[in-house]
Design a protein around this motif. Sequence first.
Motif, mmCIF file in Angstrom:
data_model
loop_
_atom_site.group_PDB
_atom_site.id
_atom_site.type_symbol
_atom_site.label_atom_id
_atom_site.label_comp_id
_atom_site.label_asym_id
_atom_site.label_seq_id
_atom_site.Cartn_x
_atom_site.Cartn_y
_atom_site.Cartn_z
ATOM 1 N N UNK A 174 -13.909 28.496 16.056
ATOM 2 C CA UNK A 174 -14.045 27.063 15.801
ATOM 3 C C UNK A 174 -14.642 26.284 16.951
ATOM 4 N N UNK A 175 -14.976 26.966 18.039
ATOM 5 C CA UNK A 175 -15.485 26.320 19.263
ATOM 6 C C UNK A 175 -16.982 26.589 19.404
ATOM 7 N N UNK A 176 -17.774 25.533 19.425
ATOM 8 C CA UNK A 176 -19.230 25.690 19.492
ATOM 9 C C UNK A 176 -19.715 26.213 20.842
ATOM 10 N N UNK A 177 -18.873 26.127 21.872
ATOM 11 C CA UNK A 177 -19.249 26.627 23.201
ATOM 12 C C UNK A 177 -18.904 28.104 23.388
ATOM 13 N N UNK A 178 -18.204 28.683 22.429
ATOM 14 C CA UNK A 178 -17.693 30.048 22.596
ATOM 15 C C UNK A 178 -18.677 31.179 22.273
ATOM 16 N N UNK A 192 -5.366 27.174 18.333
ATOM 17 C CA UNK A 192 -5.293 25.716 18.333
ATOM 18 C C UNK A 192 -6.579 25.042 17.849
ATOM 19 N N UNK A 193 -7.644 25.829 17.672
ATOM 20 C CA UNK A 193 -8.870 25.275 17.080
ATOM 21 C C UNK A 193 -8.808 25.274 15.548
ATOM 22 N N UNK A 194 -7.851 25.986 14.977
ATOM 23 C CA UNK A 194 -7.806 26.168 13.526
ATOM 24 C C UNK A 194 -7.627 24.862 12.760
ATOM 25 N N UNK A 195 -6.984 23.894 13.380
ATOM 26 C CA UNK A 195 -6.704 22.630 12.695
ATOM 27 C C UNK A 195 -7.939 21.733 12.573
ATOM 28 N N UNK A 220 -9.811 30.705 12.310
ATOM 29 C CA UNK A 220 -10.288 31.951 12.913
ATOM 30 C C UNK A 220 -9.357 33.086 12.468
ATOM 31 N N UNK A 221 -9.893 34.056 11.739
ATOM 32 C CA UNK A 221 -9.061 35.133 11.193
ATOM 33 C C UNK A 221 -8.497 36.066 12.259
ATOM 34 N N UNK A 222 -9.047 36.005 13.466
ATOM 35 C CA UNK A 222 -8.543 36.842 14.550
ATOM 36 C C UNK A 222 -7.530 36.105 15.439
ATOM 37 N N UNK A 223 -7.329 34.832 15.187
ATOM 38 C CA UNK A 223 -6.493 34.013 16.064
ATOM 39 C C UNK A 223 -5.014 34.255 15.828
ATOM 40 N N UNK A 224 -4.226 34.127 16.908
ATOM 41 C CA UNK A 224 -2.772 34.236 16.809
ATOM 42 C C UNK A 224 -2.128 33.235 17.760
ATOM 43 N N UNK A 225 -0.901 32.854 17.425
ATOM 44 C CA UNK A 225 -0.142 31.961 18.301
ATOM 45 C C UNK A 225 0.175 32.659 19.622
ATOM 46 N N UNK A 226 0.358 33.985 19.566
ATOM 47 C CA UNK A 226 0.659 34.747 20.786
ATOM 48 C C UNK A 226 -0.484 34.658 21.793
ATOM 49 N N UNK A 227 -1.726 34.676 21.301
ATOM 50 C CA UNK A 227 -2.877 34.554 22.199
ATOM 51 C C UNK A 227 -2.898 33.188 22.874
ATOM 52 N N UNK A 228 -2.582 32.138 22.120
ATOM 53 C CA UNK A 228 -2.537 30.785 22.690
ATOM 54 C C UNK A 228 -1.420 30.681 23.720
ATOM 55 N N UNK A 229 -0.286 31.315 23.441
ATOM 56 C CA UNK A 229 0.834 31.300 24.384
ATOM 57 C C UNK A 229 0.476 32.022 25.679
ATOM 58 N N UNK A 283 -19.058 35.265 9.113
ATOM 59 C CA UNK A 283 -19.915 34.180 8.650
ATOM 60 C C UNK A 283 -19.030 32.937 8.564
ATOM 61 N N UNK A 284 -19.280 31.983 9.451
ATOM 62 C CA UNK A 284 -18.421 30.798 9.546
ATOM 63 C C UNK A 284 -18.836 29.754 8.510
ATOM 64 N N UNK A 285 -17.845 29.259 7.750
ATOM 65 C CA UNK A 285 -18.150 28.328 6.662
ATOM 66 C C UNK A 285 -17.886 26.873 6.956
ATOM 67 N N UNK A 286 -17.093 26.593 8.012
ATOM 68 C CA UNK A 286 -16.768 25.205 8.340
ATOM 69 C C UNK A 286 -16.647 25.049 9.854
ATOM 70 N N UNK A 287 -16.357 23.829 10.264
ATOM 71 C CA UNK A 287 -16.117 23.566 11.680
ATOM 72 C C UNK A 287 -17.384 23.465 12.503
ATOM 73 N N UNK A 288 -17.225 23.542 13.824
ATOM 74 C CA UNK A 288 -18.343 23.349 14.751
ATOM 75 C C UNK A 288 -19.409 24.425 14.628
ATOM 76 N N UNK A 289 -19.031 25.603 14.164
ATOM 77 C CA UNK A 289 -19.991 26.710 14.031
ATOM 78 C C UNK A 289 -20.392 26.959 12.580
ATOM 79 N N UNK A 290 -20.275 25.954 11.733
ATOM 80 C CA UNK A 290 -20.595 26.099 10.314
ATOM 81 C C UNK A 290 -22.011 26.660 10.116
#
Length: 257
Positions: free
Chosen positions: A52-56, A84-87, A92-101, A189-196
């Motif tokens: 969800x991050x266009x700089x990533x 935290x970008x999911x909202x 992001x299907x690979x994202x987890x709360x554990x990674x953010x922690x 293939x990103x469908x929404x967000x900054x990388x749509x």
Amino acid sequence: MILKNLITVSAFTAVLFATSAFIHQNKDQKTAQHTTSENRGFAVLELFTSEGCSSCPPADELMGKIEKEYKGEPVYVLSYHVDYWNRLGWKDRFSTAENSQRQQQYSRILNSQVYTPQLVINGKTEFVGSDENHIKNSIQKALLVSKKTDILLSANISRNTIEVQYKTSASDSNSALLVNLVEKHSSTQVGKGENEGRHLHHWQIVHKQNQISLNKQEGTTTFKLPEGFSPENWEVIAFIQNVKTGEISGSAKTSLK
């Protein structure tokens, strides 16, 4: 005539001597290089990223480039997709709360901001994950460190699980062994967000991380077999980390059998 033959023989002997000296010198150089390589340190690169991050995307692509350039070297790439970008429009299907922690933990230890793409090397320094020059300089600096804790790893597939056997001489009560199940490459293939509309590629994606106390220096840890699993596209990377300072003291990886 005799003098001419003597000069010719003398010249030939000199050439042979010079060639022999060069071969011997070259052999010594190769031996020295091999020895230096064996005594090199290691570099663990932890990237915090998001679809969800266009700089990533540039940072993600750079991890793939580094993985290729340093193949065979003790350089270990781990990509943590934060949630935290999911909202903001795309999950992001690979994202987890554990990674953010985990990123939050580094923020406290390193007194740094939380942002993406953020890269942490050996648990000691952090900077923007797309800064190629800074990253490569930091890798070379890390590889000059000769002292490291050895880890022995092996992994086997058993029915619906992956069994990882580990052994290490480390016994520091402040440290833990972190064993990671890693997918080498995938894309979305990103469908929404900054990388749509963008087709994004990712390398060395951490799907699960098991933390093991070093009270036990030898044992087994397991992972559930992921959906669509193919052994050639997965590996296990483990490292020893001081849970108070964040410093990583050793790392290793193994393929899946």
